[in-house]
Design a protein around this motif. Sequence first.
Motif: not given
Length: 178
Positions: A101, A103, A133, A142, A105, A94
């Motif tokens: 940060g 969402g 990272n 996630k 990604g 990105i």
Amino acid sequence: MLKGERVELRPIKENDLKNFLKWFNDMEVTRYLISYLPMTEASEKKWIEETTAKREPVFVIETRNKKGHATAIGACGLHRVNHKDGNAEMGITIGEKIFWGQGFGFETLTLLIDYGFNFLNLHKISSGSYEPNKGSIKLHQKLGFVQEGKRKEHAFSNGQYLDLIEFGLLREEWKESK
Ligand SMILES: CC(C)(COP(=O)(O)OP(=O)(O)OC[C@H]1O[C@@H](n2cnc3c(N)ncnc32)[C@H](O)[C@@H]1OP(=O)(O)O)[C@@H](O)C(=O)NCCC(=O)NCCS
């Protein structure tokens, strides 16, 4: 074109070049990427041409504002697709940092992984994150990626050697996580 709630993934266009040059010359963006040398217009053009010629599934990530105007915020893709073994390597950048940060990604990679398993008939997707990272590591976890190994001091960036965490995700694991 892959369509999510907030992002769309579309093929690269000729006029994406200026965005790619901006993103891949931003050292905050490339800090944990393989790409580290200054990106010239000629080398970026060559990369786009080669990627297009190879017909790799590489996409530009776009998001639309309320008025419907689309902004390109980064790129992602499945590289080195191996049809015999059914595997590929996933990548995401990105490049527009104001979108980190939030969402984007997670939504992007959910679309890309679905595409890899359901359209390309992949069996496994591999990926990797350098140890500092944190956003990338969290994102992989996630998504259900499993850590398969760690390559110690595998890369040098900004004055230090970095460990590379290797991740893998099987189609069955992806199906189960959904
Ligand atoms: C790494 C990258 C793709 C993450 O994308 P993103 O859109 O910022 O990530 P998301 O917002 O979807 O976040 C996913 C999870 O990671 C967490 N996260 C994101 N950035 C984080 C950070 N810097 N530190 C800790 N956690 C972070 C989020 O909180 C979220 O977890 P949650 O839902 O439990 O809150 C993006 O920052 C990027 O492109 N960086 C530059 C290039 C790069 O490093 N690419 C990855 C190479 S493997």
